[in-house]
Design an enzyme around this catalytic site. Structure first.
Site, PDB file in Angstrom:
ATOM      1  N   LYS A 113      24.044  36.130 -10.983  1.00  0.00           N
ATOM      2  CA  LYS A 113      23.639  37.487 -11.386  1.00  0.00           C
ATOM      3  C   LYS A 113      22.135  37.688 -11.216  1.00  0.00           C
ATOM      4  O   LYS A 113      21.325  36.994 -11.828  1.00  0.00           O
ATOM      5  CB  LYS A 113      24.015  37.756 -12.841  1.00  0.00           C
ATOM      6  CG  LYS A 113      23.730  39.200 -13.248  1.00  0.00           C
ATOM      7  CD  LYS A 113      24.258  39.513 -14.620  1.00  0.00           C
ATOM      8  CE  LYS A 113      23.282  39.246 -15.709  1.00  0.00           C
ATOM      9  NZ  LYS A 113      22.158  40.190 -15.788  1.00  0.00           N
TER      10      LYS A 113
ATOM     11  N   ASP B 235      22.782  43.266 -11.085  1.00  0.00           N
ATOM     12  CA  ASP B 235      22.842  43.939 -12.397  1.00  0.00           C
ATOM     13  C   ASP B 235      21.586  44.777 -12.584  1.00  0.00           C
ATOM     14  O   ASP B 235      20.650  44.368 -13.269  1.00  0.00           O
ATOM     15  CB  ASP B 235      22.970  42.873 -13.492  1.00  0.00           C
ATOM     16  CG  ASP B 235      23.145  43.490 -14.865  1.00  0.00           C
ATOM     17  OD1 ASP B 235      23.522  44.673 -14.961  1.00  0.00           O
ATOM     18  OD2 ASP B 235      22.910  42.766 -15.865  1.00  0.00           O
TER      19      ASP B 235
ATOM     20  N   LYS C 187      21.880  48.228 -13.277  1.00  0.00           N
ATOM     21  CA  LYS C 187      22.259  49.349 -14.161  1.00  0.00           C
ATOM     22  C   LYS C 187      21.719  50.694 -13.662  1.00  0.00           C
ATOM     23  O   LYS C 187      20.901  51.338 -14.315  1.00  0.00           O
ATOM     24  CB  LYS C 187      21.788  49.071 -15.584  1.00  0.00           C
ATOM     25  CG  LYS C 187      22.393  47.803 -16.165  1.00  0.00           C
ATOM     26  CD  LYS C 187      21.981  47.572 -17.596  1.00  0.00           C
ATOM     27  CE  LYS C 187      22.558  46.297 -18.166  1.00  0.00           C
ATOM     28  NZ  LYS C 187      22.079  45.050 -17.539  1.00  0.00           N
TER      29      LYS C 187
ATOM     30  N   ASP D 240      20.671  57.592 -12.372  1.00  0.00           N
ATOM     31  CA  ASP D 240      19.770  58.583 -11.770  1.00  0.00           C
ATOM     32  C   ASP D 240      20.652  59.734 -11.298  1.00  0.00           C
ATOM     33  O   ASP D 240      21.845  59.774 -11.621  1.00  0.00           O
ATOM     34  CB  ASP D 240      18.993  57.933 -10.614  1.00  0.00           C
ATOM     35  CG  ASP D 240      17.644  58.617 -10.348  1.00  0.00           C
ATOM     36  OD1 ASP D 240      17.593  59.866 -10.321  1.00  0.00           O
ATOM     37  OD2 ASP D 240      16.654  57.893 -10.161  1.00  0.00           O
ATOM     38  N   ILE D 241      20.136  60.642 -10.503  1.00  0.00           N
ATOM     39  CA  ILE D 241      20.991  61.719  -9.986  1.00  0.00           C
ATOM     40  C   ILE D 241      22.014  61.116  -9.020  1.00  0.00           C
ATOM     41  O   ILE D 241      21.772  60.053  -8.423  1.00  0.00           O
ATOM     42  CB  ILE D 241      20.163  62.833  -9.288  1.00  0.00           C
ATOM     43  CG1 ILE D 241      19.357  62.271  -8.114  1.00  0.00           C
ATOM     44  CG2 ILE D 241      19.251  63.538 -10.293  1.00  0.00           C
ATOM     45  CD1 ILE D 241      18.715  63.352  -7.255  1.00  0.00           C
TER      46      ILE D 241
ATOM     47  N   THR E 197      20.911  59.838  -5.465  1.00  0.00           N
ATOM     48  CA  THR E 197      20.045  58.649  -5.486  1.00  0.00           C
ATOM     49  C   THR E 197      20.855  57.399  -5.783  1.00  0.00           C
ATOM     50  O   THR E 197      20.679  56.349  -5.151  1.00  0.00           O
ATOM     51  CB  THR E 197      18.931  58.841  -6.541  1.00  0.00           C
ATOM     52  OG1 THR E 197      18.179  59.996  -6.161  1.00  0.00           O
ATOM     53  CG2 THR E 197      18.013  57.646  -6.629  1.00  0.00           C
TER      54      THR E 197
ATOM     55  N   THR F 213      24.887  45.095 -25.122  1.00  0.00           N
ATOM     56  CA  THR F 213      25.301  44.147 -26.168  1.00  0.00           C
ATOM     57  C   THR F 213      24.187  43.899 -27.188  1.00  0.00           C
ATOM     58  O   THR F 213      24.429  43.271 -28.210  1.00  0.00           O
ATOM     59  CB  THR F 213      25.710  42.796 -25.543  1.00  0.00           C
ATOM     60  OG1 THR F 213      24.797  42.503 -24.495  1.00  0.00           O
ATOM     61  CG2 THR F 213      27.099  42.845 -24.995  1.00  0.00           C
TER      62      THR F 213
ATOM     63  N   ARG G 166      27.792  33.159 -26.412  1.00  0.00           N
ATOM     64  CA  ARG G 166      27.053  32.092 -27.097  1.00  0.00           C
ATOM     65  C   ARG G 166      28.014  30.994 -27.534  1.00  0.00           C
ATOM     66  O   ARG G 166      28.853  31.236 -28.403  1.00  0.00           O
ATOM     67  CB  ARG G 166      26.344  32.647 -28.351  1.00  0.00           C
ATOM     68  CG  ARG G 166      25.231  33.657 -28.046  1.00  0.00           C
ATOM     69  CD  ARG G 166      24.046  32.964 -27.396  1.00  0.00           C
ATOM     70  NE  ARG G 166      22.977  33.902 -27.088  1.00  0.00           N
ATOM     71  CZ  ARG G 166      22.853  34.574 -25.936  1.00  0.00           C
ATOM     72  NH1 ARG G 166      23.753  34.439 -24.980  1.00  0.00           N
ATOM     73  NH2 ARG G 166      21.831  35.371 -25.734  1.00  0.00           N
TER      74      ARG G 166
ATOM     75  N   GLY H 256      23.481  33.332 -19.699  1.00  0.00           N
ATOM     76  CA  GLY H 256      22.093  33.115 -19.314  1.00  0.00           C
ATOM     77  C   GLY H 256      21.490  31.997 -20.129  1.00  0.00           C
ATOM     78  O   GLY H 256      21.662  30.814 -19.835  1.00  0.00           O
ATOM     79  N   ARG H 257      20.810  32.418 -21.197  1.00  0.00           N
ATOM     80  CA  ARG H 257      20.007  31.460 -21.952  1.00  0.00           C
ATOM     81  C   ARG H 257      20.806  30.326 -22.582  1.00  0.00           C
ATOM     82  O   ARG H 257      20.235  29.260 -22.841  1.00  0.00           O
ATOM     83  CB  ARG H 257      19.197  32.219 -23.019  1.00  0.00           C
ATOM     84  CG  ARG H 257      18.073  33.041 -22.397  1.00  0.00           C
ATOM     85  CD  ARG H 257      17.538  34.081 -23.344  1.00  0.00           C
ATOM     86  NE  ARG H 257      18.519  35.138 -23.564  1.00  0.00           N
ATOM     87  CZ  ARG H 257      18.310  36.196 -24.354  1.00  0.00           C
ATOM     88  NH1 ARG H 257      17.155  36.329 -24.972  1.00  0.00           N
ATOM     89  NH2 ARG H 257      19.245  37.106 -24.495  1.00  0.00           N
TER      90      ARG H 257
HETATM   91  O1  C5P Z   1      20.637  35.072 -21.854  1.00  0.00           O
HETATM   92  P1  C5P Z   1      21.851  35.896 -22.100  1.00  0.00           P
HETATM   93  O2  C5P Z   1      23.150  35.109 -21.975  1.00  0.00           O
HETATM   94  O3  C5P Z   1      21.784  36.714 -23.367  1.00  0.00           O
HETATM   95  O4  C5P Z   1      21.862  36.920 -20.873  1.00  0.00           O
HETATM   96  C1  C5P Z   1      22.770  37.957 -20.762  1.00  0.00           C
HETATM   97  C2  C5P Z   1      22.573  38.666 -19.479  1.00  0.00           C
HETATM   98  O5  C5P Z   1      23.516  39.729 -19.412  1.00  0.00           O
HETATM   99  C3  C5P Z   1      21.203  39.286 -19.296  1.00  0.00           C
HETATM  100  O6  C5P Z   1      20.885  39.124 -17.912  1.00  0.00           O
HETATM  101  C4  C5P Z   1      21.384  40.748 -19.631  1.00  0.00           C
HETATM  102  O7  C5P Z   1      20.566  41.589 -18.867  1.00  0.00           O
HETATM  103  C5  C5P Z   1      22.845  40.963 -19.216  1.00  0.00           C
HETATM  104  N1  C5P Z   1      23.545  42.055 -19.882  1.00  0.00           N
HETATM  105  C6  C5P Z   1      23.674  42.168 -21.254  1.00  0.00           C
HETATM  106  N2  C5P Z   1      24.329  43.239 -21.801  1.00  0.00           N
HETATM  107  C7  C5P Z   1      24.900  44.153 -21.001  1.00  0.00           C
HETATM  108  C8  C5P Z   1      24.788  44.038 -19.609  1.00  0.00           C
HETATM  109  C9  C5P Z   1      24.115  42.959 -19.079  1.00  0.00           C
HETATM  110  O8  C5P Z   1      23.195  41.314 -21.986  1.00  0.00           O
HETATM  111  N3  C5P Z   1      25.585  45.164 -21.532  1.00  0.00           N
END
Ligand code: C5P
Length: 247
Positions: free
Chosen positions: A34, A61, A63, A66-67, A70, A141, A191, A220-221
């Site tokens: 992503k 990702d 998001k 816009d119009i 675009t 989220t 998580r 991600g993290r």
């Molecule tokens: O680090 P973590 O697992 O929280 O990362 C979640 C990823 O998902 C981030 O890249 C964040 O931009 C993305 N995301 C999100 N909520 C959404 C859409 C995308 O957390 N509704």
């Protein structure tokens, strides 16, 4: 879908070197890479092309909101890059969502025609052969107070406008699945038990998200900031594999 196909790694890093290091390190566990706002702003489409060319499915990702015109043209360019998933914000409304979904589809089709004409095979094999999917982002989220009616409305809006999937939090899965069945359900805010919640407010463990109906988990993290990222990734794969076996 296998555990690997269901796992998307959020490359939330500032530059190409850091991103490619994550791709190489985790491509065996994560079938989707992503690219979000930070990395895309820093490195742009060239990096997306390279991640696709290395044989990965890419989730762009950004998001879009816009119009309609675009968004349609931006989505077309994303389709030409060979991305698999692209986010559009459902707050943009039905015309914008329809324009984005159309642009993405047409961009991918035109890239495939170009590759076929050149005989290069690019865009016609492996992950690049997948039809791209526009994802409607329902509610972020990190937002703890989204009312349930808004969620259902946005899920339905995305489906009617031709989006093939949705992004939603795990606790929202029952509501969005009921409102708009048949869409690919992509779920961030994952998580593993014991991991730091950070700025996410509506979280779930990998197993709980799969059990609730998630198709693709965005992580991600929980991996990239873990004390031992390889062990964290392996544990997530094992957890998802076990849950898939159980269901
Ligand atoms: O680090 P973590 O697992 O929280 O990362 C979640 C990823 O998902 C981030 O890249 C964040 O931009 C993305 N995301 C999100 N909520 C959404 C859409 C995308 O957390 N509704």
């Amino acid at each position: 879908m296998t555990a690997r196909e269901r796992l998307a790694l959020a490359l939330d890093v500032p530059d190409r070197a850091a991103a490619m290091a994550l791709v190489e390190r985790f491509a065996s566990d994560f079938g989707v890479m992503k690219v979000g706002l930070e990395l895309f702003t820093a490195e742009g489409p060239a990096l997306v092309r390279d991640i696709v060319a290395a044989g990965n499915r890419v989730f762009l990702d950004i998001k879009l909101h816009d119009i309609p015109n675009t968004v349609e043209q931006a989505a077309r360019r994303a389709g030409e890059l060979g991305v698999w998933l692209l986010t559009l914000h459902t707050q943009g409304g039905p015309d914008m969502l329809a324009a984005g979904a159309r642009g993405l589809r047409e961009g991918a089709a035109s890239a495939r025609r170009g590759a076929a004409a050149e005989g290069s095979g690019a865009g016609g094999a492996g992950p690049n052969a997948d039809a791209p999917i526009a994802l409607g982002v329902t509610v972020l989220t990190s937002d703890a107070d989204a009312p349930p009616e808004v969620l259902k409305e946005r899920a339905l809006l995305a489906q009617r406008a031709g989006c093939g999937g949705l992004v939603c939090a795990a606790p929202d899965l029952p509501a969005v699945s009921a409102a708009a069945p048949g869409l690919l359900r992509v779920v961030p805010g994952i998580r593993p038990a014991g991991a730091a919640q950070a700025d996410q407010r509506r979280v779930a463990t990998p197993a709980a998200a799969i059990a609730a109906g998630a198709d693709v988990l965005v992580i991600g993290r929980a991996v990239t900031a873990a004390p031992d990222p390889d062990a964290a990734a392996a544990a997530i794969v094992a957890e998802v594999t076990a849950e898939l076996g159980a269901s």
